[in-house]
Write a protein that holds these residues in place. Sequence first.
Motif, short mmCIF file in Angstrom:
data_model
loop_
_atom_site.label_atom_id
_atom_site.label_comp_id
_atom_site.label_asym_id
_atom_site.label_seq_id
_atom_site.Cartn_x
_atom_site.Cartn_y
_atom_site.Cartn_z
N THR B 186 0.86 -1.20 0.00
CA THR B 186 0.00 0.00 0.00
C THR B 186 0.89 1.23 0.00
OG1 THR B 186 -0.62 -1.07 2.04
CG2 THR B 186 -2.32 0.20 0.94
N VAL B 187 0.53 2.20 -0.83
CA VAL B 187 1.30 3.44 -0.85
C VAL B 187 0.36 4.60 -1.16
CG1 VAL B 187 1.95 3.34 -3.29
CG2 VAL B 187 3.43 4.49 -1.70
N LYS B 188 0.62 5.75 -0.55
CA LYS B 188 -0.21 6.94 -0.82
C LYS B 188 0.44 7.70 -1.97
CE LYS B 188 -2.85 8.12 3.12
NZ LYS B 188 -3.20 9.02 4.19
N LEU B 189 -0.40 8.08 -2.94
CA LEU B 189 0.16 8.74 -4.12
C LEU B 189 0.71 10.12 -3.80
CD1 LEU B 189 -2.23 7.88 -7.06
CD2 LEU B 189 -0.13 6.79 -6.36
N SER B 190 0.23 10.71 -2.72
CA SER B 190 0.74 12.04 -2.36
C SER B 190 2.19 11.99 -1.93
CB SER B 190 -0.12 12.64 -1.25
OG SER B 190 -0.25 11.69 -0.22
N SER B 191 2.67 10.82 -1.53
CA SER B 191 4.06 10.73 -1.07
C SER B 191 5.02 10.47 -2.23
CB SER B 191 4.19 9.63 -0.03
OG SER B 191 3.64 8.45 -0.55
N LEU B 192 4.49 10.16 -3.41
CA LEU B 192 5.37 9.92 -4.56
C LEU B 192 5.60 11.21 -5.33
CD1 LEU B 192 3.74 6.66 -5.95
CD2 LEU B 192 5.84 6.82 -4.65
N ASN B 193 6.69 11.27 -6.06
CA ASN B 193 7.04 12.45 -6.84
C ASN B 193 6.29 12.40 -8.17
OD1 ASN B 193 8.28 14.64 -8.00
ND2 ASN B 193 10.21 13.59 -8.39
N LEU B 194 5.06 12.96 -8.18
CA LEU B 194 4.24 12.92 -9.39
C LEU B 194 3.73 14.31 -9.71
CD1 LEU B 194 1.91 9.92 -8.45
CD2 LEU B 194 3.54 9.86 -10.29
N ASP B 195 3.71 14.67 -10.98
CA ASP B 195 3.05 15.94 -11.33
C ASP B 195 1.62 15.64 -11.73
OD1 ASP B 195 4.02 16.65 -14.80
OD2 ASP B 195 3.21 14.87 -13.85
N ASP B 196 0.90 16.68 -12.15
CA ASP B 196 -0.53 16.54 -12.35
C ASP B 196 -0.86 15.46 -13.37
OD1 ASP B 196 -3.25 18.45 -13.57
OD2 ASP B 196 -3.07 17.40 -11.65
N HIS B 197 -0.22 15.55 -14.53
CA HIS B 197 -0.50 14.59 -15.60
C HIS B 197 -0.14 13.18 -15.16
CE1 HIS B 197 1.62 12.22 -18.73
NE2 HIS B 197 0.41 12.24 -19.25
N ALA B 198 1.02 13.04 -14.49
CA ALA B 198 1.49 11.71 -14.06
C ALA B 198 0.51 11.11 -13.06
CB ALA B 198 2.88 11.82 -13.45
N ARG B 199 0.00 11.95 -12.17
CA ARG B 199 -0.92 11.44 -11.16
C ARG B 199 -2.20 10.92 -11.80
NH1 ARG B 199 -2.69 12.30 -5.73
NH2 ARG B 199 -4.94 12.30 -5.86
N LYS B 200 -2.73 11.71 -12.74
CA LYS B 200 -3.97 11.27 -13.40
C LYS B 200 -3.76 10.00 -14.19
CE LYS B 200 -6.06 15.78 -13.68
NZ LYS B 200 -6.37 16.93 -14.51
N LYS B 201 -2.62 9.94 -14.86
CA LYS B 201 -2.33 8.74 -15.66
C LYS B 201 -2.16 7.53 -14.76
CE LYS B 201 0.46 7.06 -19.43
NZ LYS B 201 1.50 7.32 -20.39
N MET B 202 -1.51 7.74 -13.60
CA MET B 202 -1.30 6.62 -12.69
C MET B 202 -2.63 6.09 -12.17
SD MET B 202 1.78 6.28 -10.31
CE MET B 202 2.15 5.01 -9.19
N ILE B 203 -3.53 7.02 -11.86
CA ILE B 203 -4.83 6.59 -11.35
C ILE B 203 -5.57 5.80 -12.41
CG2 ILE B 203 -7.08 7.44 -10.59
CD1 ILE B 203 -5.55 9.80 -9.30
N LYS B 204 -5.45 6.25 -13.66
CA LYS B 204 -6.13 5.54 -14.75
C LYS B 204 -5.51 4.17 -14.97
CE LYS B 204 -8.68 8.58 -17.49
NZ LYS B 204 -9.01 9.29 -18.66
N LEU B 205 -4.19 4.08 -14.85
CA LEU B 205 -3.53 2.80 -15.08
C LEU B 205 -3.84 1.80 -13.97
CD1 LEU B 205 0.02 3.91 -16.26
CD2 LEU B 205 -1.63 2.64 -17.59
#
Lengths: 203, 336
Positions: B186-205
């Motif tokens: 389990t990992v929180k996405l807020s703790s990873l180094n992601l920008d806006d586009h990367a975060r949305k893409k990660m959620i979709k993936l």
Amino acid sequence: MAAPMWMSRSLRVLSKTIQDTSLKLCVQRRIYTCHGQPTLLRGCSSVHPVYLHTGTVSDSHFPSITVTDEPDTLFQKLTVLVKGHDRAVLDSYEFFATLAAKELGLTLAKVFEPRKKIERLTLLKSMHIFKKHRVQYEMRTHYRCIEIQRITGSTARVFLEYIQRNLPEGVAMEVTKTAIETVPEHIQNPMWNQQKLEEQDSQ
Amino acid sequence: MAASTFCFALSPLSKIKCNVNIIYTLNKRTAFSGGLSKIKGVEKQVAALPERSSQGPRRPRREAGEPRTERMSVDQDWTAVYPTAKSFKQNAVPLPVRMGYPVKRGVPPEKKGNLELIKIPNFLHLTPVSIKKHCEALKPFCTEWPNALDSDAKCEEHFPIQVQSKDFVSAGPSLRNPKARIITLTVKLSSLNLDDHARKKMIKLSGERYNKESDTLTITTESCPLRQQNYDYALYLLTVLYHESWKMEEWEKEKTRADMEEYVWEDSPSQKNILETLLRMHAVEKCEEDGGVQKELLGRPEVEEYKDSVTKLKNEGENECNIQQYKDAVKKLLNI
């Protein structure tokens, strides 16, 4: 000291082992290097084996504790769930486990008793025919749950081994560990930036 | 064979004294000796034939000595009596324990010769004193928890990834439990180094593995046979997700309004409507300097407020608070 009783116990208990621990620590060495004297433990009246039980063995008999450089795992939560058919046995075991945790300085978050589960089945009473006459059996499983917070890997290993070696007959255990880790290096930055930098350098 | 000869020897009713031994294994012999004692009514003693006994020459039965409990002092070391798990020994436990179903108008049977006490698991080897002794011996092998990580929040901050695994201990035909190889990361996405586009893409993936409310990504692996392999696979999946989400593919530029996860006010029908309304209100000529006038109109604080309220309504749903805000914004815009 306390080691010899463990050795005789480990020789006898063949049906239970600990799946997780690899026993890298000296605990294993400590146990197995001690000379076995099981006959004396039966309590002969003439000979009093003082040095086996009252803990006055000098440390020179045992190898020293090794400390390795690799970082210790950290467990945010350790949940020990014991199941058995006898509630009284689980009561005693809970007392033992909680006292051991307190003595080792662990923080007990919760100690509670989940609801018991009863599995019932209805079978034919007779070997042949007599469908109307049945017999019913039930199997009751009682549970106890002990949650420990914020414990290191070495301490967890020691505590779990101690608990599991003294697990009474007819009792099963399930341990859930939640380990916490840092974000690994390869996930900290996207590699595409590095690739571009490398391409620029090569150009 | 020998029993029949024996019978023949004793049949003329001689006055030989026989020792009737109940422990004889041959059934014929037992039946015969029982019958003989009944007929005669006198205690017969038969000399034991050594070659018949399965244990060799019979040892004389020993007298049980004084029980150990008589010699125990009050302040003795109990760990010497029960150092390990052993069955209940009635002559070694100085307690007057009784167990079992009581006799009619009586009490439960005493501990001497009581099988019920032997059958149950006892904790005589785990008295508080012995537990303390064991723990004292175990303390050198334990390590301390770092003091800086007092609360869960701090643990989360410094160590964002959580790995859950299970161990099983039980007695049975096999020691292995197939559930022991499952790993949950389990990992929180807020703790990873992601920008806006990367975060949305990660959620979709990640799809179903992402929990919107708690912002956690959960990866459960059980496809490999060993736990270490499953753990490596889970980390590998996380790495791949992370790096893939930073990649910008060419076809991603064709993202339509329907693909957007949240409502964006720019270039939306709402913006166009507002512009038209404002233009009509102020009765400005449409042809001249459309771009400049538009920007001026949009830059107004009332329009900003309206934009905020519409975005909130679309993204968060309809609350009383949101609707109130929308009403106020519209009033200000249209000067009602």
